[in-house]
Design a protein around this motif. Structure first.
Motif, mmCIF file in Angstrom:
data_model
loop_
_atom_site.group_PDB
_atom_site.id
_atom_site.type_symbol
_atom_site.label_atom_id
_atom_site.label_comp_id
_atom_site.label_asym_id
_atom_site.label_seq_id
_atom_site.Cartn_x
_atom_site.Cartn_y
_atom_site.Cartn_z
ATOM 1 N N VAL A 1 -17.867 -2.588 7.572
ATOM 2 C CA VAL A 1 -16.477 -3.098 7.134
ATOM 3 C C VAL A 1 -16.415 -3.943 5.961
ATOM 4 N N ALA A 2 -17.206 -4.707 5.552
ATOM 5 C CA ALA A 2 -17.238 -5.539 4.422
ATOM 6 C C ALA A 2 -17.100 -4.712 3.228
ATOM 7 N N ARG A 3 -18.109 -3.669 3.182
ATOM 8 C CA ARG A 3 -18.095 -2.773 1.906
ATOM 9 C C ARG A 3 -16.914 -1.905 2.073
ATOM 10 N N VAL A 4 -16.602 -1.529 3.050
ATOM 11 C CA VAL A 4 -15.382 -0.360 3.128
ATOM 12 C C VAL A 4 -14.374 -1.214 2.835
ATOM 13 N N TYR A 5 -14.159 -2.432 3.198
ATOM 14 C CA TYR A 5 -12.752 -3.312 2.908
ATOM 15 C C TYR A 5 -12.827 -3.562 1.244
ATOM 16 N N ARG A 6 -13.969 -3.709 0.568
ATOM 17 C CA ARG A 6 -14.022 -3.823 -0.897
ATOM 18 C C ARG A 6 -13.613 -2.600 -1.227
ATOM 19 N N GLU A 7 -14.180 -1.394 -0.921
ATOM 20 C CA GLU A 7 -13.818 -0.316 -1.667
ATOM 21 C C GLU A 7 -12.404 0.124 -1.605
ATOM 22 N N LEU A 8 -11.827 -0.066 -0.383
ATOM 23 C CA LEU A 8 -10.438 0.153 -0.158
ATOM 24 C C LEU A 8 -9.690 -0.867 -0.975
ATOM 25 N N LYS A 9 -10.011 -1.740 -1.032
ATOM 26 C CA LYS A 9 -9.108 -2.750 -1.876
ATOM 27 C C LYS A 9 -8.859 -2.450 -3.281
ATOM 28 N N SER A 10 -10.076 -1.810 -3.774
ATOM 29 C CA SER A 10 -9.811 -1.270 -5.146
ATOM 30 C C SER A 10 -9.084 -0.025 -5.293
ATOM 31 N N ILE A 11 -9.235 0.703 -4.189
ATOM 32 C CA ILE A 11 -8.547 2.024 -4.322
ATOM 33 C C ILE A 11 -6.900 1.888 -3.712
ATOM 34 N N LEU A 12 -6.741 1.107 -2.916
ATOM 35 C CA LEU A 12 -5.095 0.853 -2.363
ATOM 36 C C LEU A 12 -4.287 -0.116 -2.992
ATOM 37 N N ASN A 13 -4.969 -1.029 -3.830
ATOM 38 C CA ASN A 13 -3.999 -2.063 -4.472
ATOM 39 C C ASN A 13 -4.059 -1.878 -5.825
ATOM 40 N N MET B 1 0.764 -1.131 0.073
ATOM 41 C CA MET B 1 -0.183 0.052 -0.098
ATOM 42 C C MET B 1 0.896 1.167 0.111
ATOM 43 N N SER B 2 0.718 2.004 -0.923
ATOM 44 C CA SER B 2 1.461 3.286 -0.962
ATOM 45 C C SER B 2 0.897 4.466 -0.274
ATOM 46 N N GLN B 3 -0.311 4.531 -0.349
ATOM 47 C CA GLN B 3 -0.883 5.737 0.253
ATOM 48 C C GLN B 3 -1.288 5.446 1.820
ATOM 49 N N LYS B 4 -1.256 6.630 2.403
ATOM 50 C CA LYS B 4 -1.477 6.461 3.790
ATOM 51 C C LYS B 4 -2.986 6.320 4.101
ATOM 52 N N LEU B 5 -3.515 5.621 5.000
ATOM 53 C CA LEU B 5 -4.819 5.486 5.083
ATOM 54 C C LEU B 5 -5.285 6.164 6.603
ATOM 55 N N ILE B 6 -6.297 6.995 6.701
ATOM 56 C CA ILE B 6 -6.599 7.729 7.651
ATOM 57 C C ILE B 6 -7.845 7.323 8.078
ATOM 58 N N LEU B 7 -8.340 7.230 9.352
ATOM 59 C CA LEU B 7 -9.616 6.730 10.019
ATOM 60 C C LEU B 7 -9.847 8.279 10.646
ATOM 61 N N ALA B 8 -10.840 9.122 10.030
ATOM 62 C CA ALA B 8 -11.103 10.453 10.852
ATOM 63 C C ALA B 8 -12.117 10.145 11.889
ATOM 64 N N SER B 9 -11.840 9.371 12.791
ATOM 65 C CA SER B 9 -12.896 9.062 13.837
ATOM 66 C C SER B 9 -12.184 8.450 15.119
ATOM 67 N N ASN B 10 -12.888 8.947 16.274
ATOM 68 C CA ASN B 10 -12.277 8.616 17.613
ATOM 69 C C ASN B 10 -13.099 7.337 18.023
ATOM 70 N N SER B 11 -13.915 6.844 17.302
ATOM 71 C CA SER B 11 -14.611 5.550 17.885
ATOM 72 C C SER B 11 -13.987 4.358 17.970
ATOM 73 N N PRO B 12 -13.921 3.806 19.198
ATOM 74 C CA PRO B 12 -13.063 2.399 19.452
ATOM 75 C C PRO B 12 -13.734 1.485 18.646
ATOM 76 N N ARG B 13 -15.223 1.494 18.256
ATOM 77 C CA ARG B 13 -15.888 0.401 17.762
ATOM 78 C C ARG B 13 -15.153 0.804 16.118
ATOM 79 N N ARG B 14 -15.336 1.785 15.506
ATOM 80 C CA ARG B 14 -14.659 1.853 14.156
ATOM 81 C C ARG B 14 -13.178 1.548 13.994
ATOM 82 N N ARG B 15 -12.299 1.994 15.100
ATOM 83 C CA ARG B 15 -11.040 1.256 15.030
ATOM 84 C C ARG B 15 -10.930 -0.176 14.924
ATOM 85 N N GLU B 16 -11.814 -0.639 15.696
ATOM 86 C CA GLU B 16 -11.576 -2.192 15.991
ATOM 87 C C GLU B 16 -12.272 -2.936 14.587
ATOM 88 N N LEU B 17 -13.112 -2.235 13.965
ATOM 89 C CA LEU B 17 -13.707 -2.831 12.846
ATOM 90 C C LEU B 17 -12.731 -2.553 11.458
#
Length: 187
Positions: free
Chosen positions: A175-187, A1-17
């Motif tokens: 998380v499943a949809r986010v993963y699929r979207e990120l996979k297409s963007i970051l890979n 992964m060449s681009q940095k990924l940032i989660l714009a949230s302080n939610s512990p649940r979002r970090r975990e997911l």
């Protein structure tokens, strides 16, 4: 992964997911005004807040891929955010008792060449709740940092009769949809 990924949230649940995706990421909390726009539908509000969170963080790191998210509980076209106090938490849980409500999570994935926003909706049916059940739950303190005054991943699970949709979206990130979207963007 060449681009940095940032989660714009302080939610512990979002970090975990987001950790479940296997992507390395940083957390940068977005400081935005989360006041709802009274001219927007609940769906428009949750999407707008996710976009505002991503935009606020991207201003300081425009080359990163930013994920902004916001979750809202809606019943009878009324949005229930995080309760401000015990009384508001009780009112929210009484309103949800014995009814079906919709949990909407808005997500914005933003980078210099991607700007994707979507809303995931999940219907959640609650059992009829007694005053004792509501008071016992509120006494745990779990109500106060969650939209609709409950967390499905904790003791609030005891209220849930059924769900129709993405369980993880109710937790705060589809998380499943986010993963699929990120996979297409970051890979």
């Amino acid at each position: 992964m060449s681009q940095k990924l940032i989660l714009a949230s302080n939610s512990p649940r979002r970090r975990e997911l987001l950790a479940k995706t296997g992507f390395s990421y940083q957390v940068v909390v977005s400081e935005i005004d989360e006041t709802l726009n009274e001219n927007f539908t609940p769906e428009e509000n949750v999407k707008s807040l996710a976009e505002q969170k991503a935009e606020a963080v991207s201003m300081n790191d425009p080359d990163a891929v930013i994920i902004g998210a916001d979750t809202m509980v809606c019943i009878d076209n009324i949005s229930l955010g995080k309760p401000k106090n015990e009384q508001e938490a009780k009112q929210m849980l009484k309103r949800l008792s014995g009814h079906v409500h919709t949990v909407m999570t808005g997500v914005c994935i933003k980078s210099s060449d991607v700007n994707l926003s979507f809303v995931e909706k999940t219907d959640v049916a609650f059992y009829d709740l007694t005053d004792d059940e509501i008071n016992d739950y509120i006494s745990t303190g779990d109500s106060f940092d969650k939209a609709g005054a409950y967390g499905i991943q904790g003791q609030g699970a005891l209220f849930v009769k059924s769900i129709n949709g993405d369980f993880f979206s109710v937790m705060g990130l589809p998380v499943a949809r986010v993963y699929r979207e990120l996979k297409s963007i970051l890979n």
